[in-house]
Write an enzyme that holds these catalytic residues in place. Structure first.
Site, short mmCIF file in Angstrom:
data_model
loop_
_atom_site.label_atom_id
_atom_site.label_comp_id
_atom_site.label_asym_id
_atom_site.label_seq_id
_atom_site.Cartn_x
_atom_site.Cartn_y
_atom_site.Cartn_z
CB SER A 252 -0.89 0.01 1.24
OG SER A 252 -0.12 0.36 2.37
CE LYS A 253 -2.30 6.96 -2.10
NZ LYS A 253 -3.63 6.36 -1.93
NE ARG A 254 0.24 0.81 5.88
CZ ARG A 254 0.86 -0.34 6.16
NH1 ARG A 254 1.91 -0.36 6.93
NH2 ARG A 254 0.40 -1.47 5.65
CG HIS A 255 4.53 -1.13 1.95
ND1 HIS A 255 3.22 -1.52 1.89
CD2 HIS A 255 5.06 -1.75 3.02
CE1 HIS A 255 2.97 -2.35 2.89
NE2 HIS A 255 4.07 -2.51 3.59
N GLY A 256 5.37 2.89 -0.21
CA GLY A 256 5.98 3.68 -1.29
C GLY A 256 5.02 3.77 -2.45
#
Ligand code: GLU
Ligand code: ZN
Length: 493
Positions: A252-256
């Protein structure tokens, strides 16, 4: 039987990595088996429709070299390939299931469903529709009809027994029917749900293999039951591992970055991303990792799809990108980096022939170290202009060396450049610098680093003499002079 596979995205946003992996594996499987790859747009949830999603799919495909044999803009006799244009078909089949006793009208409005949900939560009961309308008497139906409520059509899931299917990757999967829901087939607005439209289309479009992510496994038993209710043969199911971040959670966005468009903007080459994605849950063998699209179209095999999650390793992708950048032609790199140079203000909006020639000259040196296309300006800004931006100026004075000594060293280097730059080979010039280090009784680094800072303003850069050949003798001397001058001023305080 000819292999027919499909990518069936819902246009709810930009293409993300997971979707792209699904598209790519379907495409490769079709190509490796002389089959057809079909693009079908599953836009039955109009509330989640995202304007531009379709464009983004086409652009993504174009960029990466994925092409479909049948789809919205390429009719293969099974169209239309956009589900919102097939509503009547779904309505017809939903009614057919009601008539055959496999489905029923449900008149429960959202208020009632909300109430059931609250009661279930309060009593810690399993969630789901309570099947009130499954066995209504004709009088009750008349009464509900008269109330004007638009019904939905629900599937009549069996209450007992098991539903079993053989997954091509995961093997036998079975569920107790008692755990399944009487899921909605047709909504009150006449639009089908994903389940109904998806299996009707897979059947009508003669799909032989459904390759999709494991997140769809919970839906598959319901689909199998639907095929059975229609009396249709289900396709083969192949559920691919989920794509995870390095922490083991769904990517998800949290990872990049997760959207294809982001990777495009961030300077990735299509062949690098493609190669990297091909390894998300698939491998050819235990050692080879670099494949071109042409190779993948020959060697891709679902037997080598993994069962365990695929980890999205951003560093590895970056490394792949660097490898592909080093394989690219200079012309292509100039083309790709040009907009970034213009944006950075290093090249004019309408580049002159001189500017283009200059880019071509410096590009081999940039290519050596570049990992992302859009890093090019920051990796090479020192080539432009009279003086470099001094990003790590203080490093011009090596450890344990006096500033005055640095001035002497630079002055000696200047003499070498002045006398021999145009007439001697780089390795001979370098040799002279080594001799200077002996003369001044300092390490070689105490000669090379001041020169490097003087010329590029930064402590990490390509090899010095090639850089100096790009900027030319005159500019090189000017930069050395300027560094000497700056140091002298510092000494003077
Ligand atoms: N429309 C579904 C999606 O958005 C398709 C799932 C499937 O392949 O069955 O992924
Ligand atoms: Zn109901």
């Amino acid at each position: 039987m000819k292999v027919r596979v499909r990518y069936a995205p819902s246009p709810t946003g930009y293409q993300h990595i997971g979707g792209l992996r699904t598209a790519l594996f379907n495409f490769l499987y079709a190509k490796a088996n002389g089959g057809d790859f079909i693009l079908r747009i599953e836009d039955t949830d109009q509330t989640r429709y995202f304007d531009g999603a379709l464009e983004d799919i086409y652009e993504t495909f174009n960029w990466l070299g994925i092409s479909y044999d049948e789809g919205p803009e390429k009719d293969g006799g099974f169209g239309p390939y956009i589900q919102s244009q097939r509503t009547e078909l779904y309505q017809k089949y939903a009614k057919q299931l009601v008539e055959s006793g496999h489905a029923y009208y449900c008149y429960c409005d959202s208020g009632r469903l909300e109430r059931i949900k609250k009661i279930q939560e309060a009593n810690k009961m399993a969630p789901g529709y309570d099947r009130r309308c499954r066995d209504l008497s004709p009088e009750e139906v008349e009464e509900l009809k008269a109330s004007g409520i638009q019904p939905v059509i629900r599937f009549k899931a069996p209450l007992e027994g098991k539903t079993v299917f053989e997954d091509e990757i995961l093997g036998r999967i079975e569920v107790e029917n008692s755990t399944l829901q009487d899921f909605v087939l047709l909504k009150s607005d006449g639009f089908p749900t994903y389940h109904l439209a998806n299996i009707i289309d897979d059947h009508m479009m003669q799909i032989t293999h459904v390759l999709r992510a494991q997140e769809w496994i919970p839906s598959t038993p319901s689909h199998v039951l639907l095929y059975k209710a229609f009396g249709w043969e289900p396709p083969k199911f192949c559920h691919m591992p989920m794509v995870m971040g390095e922490d083991g959670k769904k990517l998800s966005k949290r990872h990049g970055a997760t959207q294809v468009i982001e990777f495009r903007k961030n300077g990735y080459l299509p062949e690098a991303l493609l190669n990297f994605i091909s390894l998300l849950g698939w491998s050819y063998n235990d050692k080879d990792e670099f494949f071109t699209m042409e190779q993948l179209q020959k060697i891709f095999d679902i037997k080598r799809i993994n069962t365990s999650p695929a980890i999205f390793d951003y560093k590895k992708l970056m490394h792949f990108n660097g490898v592909y950048i080093r394989q690219s032609s200079i012309e292509r790199l100039v083309d790709l980096t040009l907009p970034h140079y213009i944006e950075a203000g290093l090249v004019s909006k309408e580049p002159t022939a001189e500017e283009m020639a200059f880019l071509k000259k410096l590009m081999p040196l940039v290519q050596e170290r570049l990992e992302l296309i859009n890093q090019a300006p920051e990796f090479s800004d020192f080539f432009f202009g009279e003086l470099p931006p001094y990003k790590t100026w203080e490093m011009i004075v090596p450890k344990n060396v006096e500033k005055a000594k640095v001035v002497e060293i630079l002055s000696d280097i200047r003499k070498v450049v002045e006398a021999d730059f145009d007439v001697k080979e780089d390795k001979d010039l370098e040799q002279q610098l080594y001799e200077l280090s002996k003369k001044h009784e300092v390490k070689a680094g105490a000669v090379f680093m001041p020169l490097r800072i003087a010329i590029t303003g930064i402590n990490k850069s390509p090899e010095m003499f090639p850089v100096m050949h790009v900027i030319g003798k005159e500019v090189s001397l000017k930069r050395i002079d300027n560094a000497i001058e700056k140091l002298k001023q510092e000494i003077a305080g």
